[in-house]
Write a protein that holds these residues in place. Structure first.
Motif: not given
Length: 738
Positions: A394-395, A579-582, A631-638, A658-667
């Motif tokens: 996605l990046s 966060t301000v950068v994202r 992937v949850f795109l939060t556009w928040r800081g690390d 994961a960059g501008p978000g969080v990656e979650v494995i469904k399992g």
């Protein structure tokens, strides 16, 4: 200086300093000097001097401080503290010229200075002492009984590059050293902070003088900075240039784009002095090699020199000398080692390859350019994106490196840059300061440690007594300290070994990269700035890898090729994004504005990222279903994203920032199950750090973290790198939006 330009501030200076200024044929004092002189010439005040690079901050501090010294009845001392030995050497050359007219000795003190020179200073204890925090630490450890006598007549502590200390373990060390010296001499010594990059002046003030006393006076230059010219060039790396087109972990490929970037640098930089920042030591070596090779092919003298922390002192000195001399042009390919104020003369332009680590870093780097009157500062940016294919991450689709470069330049032009993280516990430095205090005093009681380091106004004020006692007991278990029959704490067997080694005096570790290993073969190295967990997927050398094992002591990550699935967003890049950068990145992706400083290719890459953003409906949706992952795109800081990943792991999922978000494995769970688990975290409350960080590795981020009990290690890491309040705020916002 003509009589018509003599000001009230100039009249306050000692007449010998006035004559020196006349001899230098200055036309007038700088704005920052006019403001600083009345505040400092009488002494007694804490002051922060904030101005652009080359605006005259050093003279703004030293002209009045030296005038004050000359007016003292007894011989006094000014202690100048620098983060770099090279900066001390530069300042020695500048101050010696001035101070020889004043009959004031100037004493450089660091590891390269002879012991005879140090002994002469300790005999006289007056003049100007130029010292690093590490050398000051050594002085307190090795000459503890004479600390009071050495510093009793100190008139000022002048701290250069103040921003380089704020929010770091080294800054906490400096606060502790100053506090310990003031306790030894029985009074507060005025502190003067110098900086070109200070965003939040309140944070800077509370760092310079912790506690509830009067805040330092802040003065800023009213002069506008130099005109800024910007050009950002875009490049697209072909999908694969492979020597073996097979899908196994031995497949290797090489990037072709760096050669094109180097060719452009060769064309536009030759004949002038410049700085090039590729963001990594590997990048420095690569671009230096390519540019040296081009000089050889063109049969012209080499103009390109490397500079990074792993190089020897001699090689770095050669590069600095090449930049200083005026006869031949020179360009340094460097890491942040040349961000700070080493005197390398003016450079014509600064080149940034890829987005910089931070907006503050970019501003600091640009301060090197445009220093001559009438010259503009020049920034050349280079964005490299991979061509988008079927399995591209996605990046790559969103062209995030290009978008981040645009966001950082946009924020730079608006005058914003990241505030330091000032809430860090820095318990690693606390461990070092306990051992140092024992060395200084020849043994201390537990009460004396708490009084010196944790009382009101002390650097570790706020540390709970229960945590303090837990830490001290643990240091005993680690054989760093021991307690004699009288209750006095002394160095333990291991503590004595550490304190007696020269490496003890530095509060920070030299940055190390993790080695990436697959089937016994080292694939390369990677800087990692967030926690790691087994089972995590990382992107490295164009492929997706599954983390099987992490060895923190050996700094190694053992991986296997991840079969199937979409490449992760996480590429292991160093640096932590605010966060301000994202948020600015998201604004740019939702905008249709054309950027005047982007070339045709960079603008095309940005437009492609915007198209992908619109086609995926990311303005309305925060969730991207990638089959086996969400992937949850939060556009928040690390710090927010890493905290969010911790909360999701507590819900039973493998989750990673994961960059501008969080990656979650469904399992095996559905996308809706994952979404419900995310929303539930906002109402379940935050579990203890012991639970949240269970199984997390790479928490040993600071030098003495290995000596902390597990509970305090997790608390220290959380204080620096996790923003649970921001994570819960984001979850509640998306929950309210439905």
């Amino acid at each position: 200086m003509p009589e018509s330009t003599i000001s009230a501030a100039f009249s306050l200076l000692d007449e010998r300093i006035q004559r020196f200024i006349w001899s230098q044929r200055w036309e007038a004092l700088r704005d920052i000097q006019e403001q600083a002189i009345p505040l400092l010439v009488k002494g007694g005040s804490d002051v922060i001097i904030a101005a652009a690079t080359a605006a005259g901050k050093t003279e703004a501090a030293f002209f009045p401080a030296l005038s004050h010294l000359l007016a003292m009845k007894e011989q006094g001392l000014i202690v100048y503290i620098s983060p770099l030995k090279a900066l001390i050497n530069d300042q020695f050359g500048r101050l010696e010229l001035l101070c020889e007219h004043l009959d004031i000795p100037v004493w450089p003190w660091h590891g390269d200075i002879s012991s005879s020179s140090k002994k002469r200073f300790l005999t006289r204890r007056n003049g100007v002492l130029l010292i690093t925090p590490e050398s000051m630490e050594a002085l307190l450890c090795n000459r503890g009984s004479s600390v009071s006598a050495t510093f009793e007549n100190t008139a000022f502590f002048i701290i250069d590059e103040l921003h380089a200390f704020i929010g770091s373990e080294r800054g906490k060390q400096l606060q502790s050293l100053l506090h310990r010296i003031e306790r030894a001499v029985g009074r507060q010594v005025p502190r003067v902070g110098l900086s070109a990059t200070l965003g939040d002046m309140q944070l800077a003030s509370s760092f310079l003088r912790p506690g509830n006393g009067p805040s330092p006076v802040v003065i800023k230059s009213e002069n506008s900075e130099a005109e800024l010219k910007i050009l950002v060039k875009g490049y697209e790396e072909p999908l694969l240039v492979s020597s073996k087109i097979i899908d196994n972990e031995d497949q290797d490929y090489e990037e072709t784009t760096p050669a094109h970037v180097a060719a452009h640098l060769f064309k536009v930089l030759r004949g002038s002095n410049n700085l090039v920042f590729p963001n990594s030591r590997r990048g420095v070596e690569l671009y230096t090699h390519l540019l040296n090779k081009m000089c050889a092919m063109e049969q012209v003298p080499n103009e390109f020199w490397p500079h990074h922390g792993s190089l020897s002192k001699e090689i770095r000195s050669e590069t600095e000398a090449a930049l200083k001399q005026k006869e031949y042009p020179a360009t340094a390919i460097c890491t942040n080692t040349l961000e700070l104020g080493i005197d390398i003369g003016a450079v014509k332009s600064v080149a940034q390859i890829g987005p910089p680590p931070s907006v503050a870093s970019l501003r600091q780097r640009l301060g090197r350019s445009g220093r001559r009157r009438g010259e503009a500062a020049i920034l050349r940016g280079y964005c490299i994106e991979e061509a988008v294919g079927v399995n591209s991450p996605l990046s790559a689709e969103l062209r995030l490196d290009t978008v981040q470069m645009a966001a950082m330049i946009s924020l730079l032009l608006r005058g914003w840059f990241e505030p330091p993280v000032t809430g860090g516990m820095h318990l690693s430095t606390f461990v070092q300061q306990i051992l140092s205090l024992i060395a200084q005093r020849g043994g201390v009681t537990i009460g004396q440690i708490y009084s010196h380091l944790c009382s009101s106004g002390a650097p570790f004020e706020g540390l709970a007594k229960d945590d303090f006692m837990l830490l001290v007991r643990h240091l005993g278990v680690k054989e760093l300290v021991t307690q004699d029959s009288s209750g006095l704490l002394l160095h333990g067997q291991l503590g004595e070994k550490f304190v007696n080694h020269y490496s003890f005096y530095a509060a920070f570790n030299v940055e190390e990269e993790f080695r990436i290993i697959s089937s016994g073969r080292q694939l390369g190295t990677l800087p990692v700035s967030q926690m790691l967990t087994v089972g995590q997927r990382i992107l490295f050398a164009g492929k997706t890898w599954l983390v099987k094992d992490i060895n923190e002591e050996q700094k190694s990550i053992h991986v296997v090729v991840a079969r199937g699935g979409v490449p992760p967003l996480f590429s292991g890049a160093s640096g932590r994004t605010h966060t301000v950068v994202r948020q600015e990145m998201r604004r740019i992706l939702e905008s249709t504005e054309r950027l005047s400083y982007f070339d045709t290719v960079a603008q095309r890459l940005l437009d492609e990222g915007r198209d992908a953003y619109r086609q995926r409906g990311l303005a309305e949706h925060f969730l991207i279903d990638q089959g086996g992952q969400v992937v949850f795109l939060t556009w928040r800081g690390d710090a927010t994203n890493e905290a969010l990943a911790c909360l999701l792991r507590q819900q039973g999922y493998h989750a990673y920032p994961a960059g501008p978000g969080v990656e979650v494995i469904k399992g095996g769970k559905s996308t809706n199950d994952v979404k419900v688990a995310l929303l539930d975290t906002a109402f379940d409350g935050i579990p203890s750090l012991q639970v949240l960080l269970d199984g997390a590795t790479n928490l040993h981020r600071e030098k003495w973290d290995w000596a902390l009990p597990e509970s305090l290690l997790k608390a220290a890491y959380s204080s620096l790198y996790l923003d649970f309040r921001g994570a819960l705020s984001w979850i509640k916002n998306v929950s309210a939006e439905g």
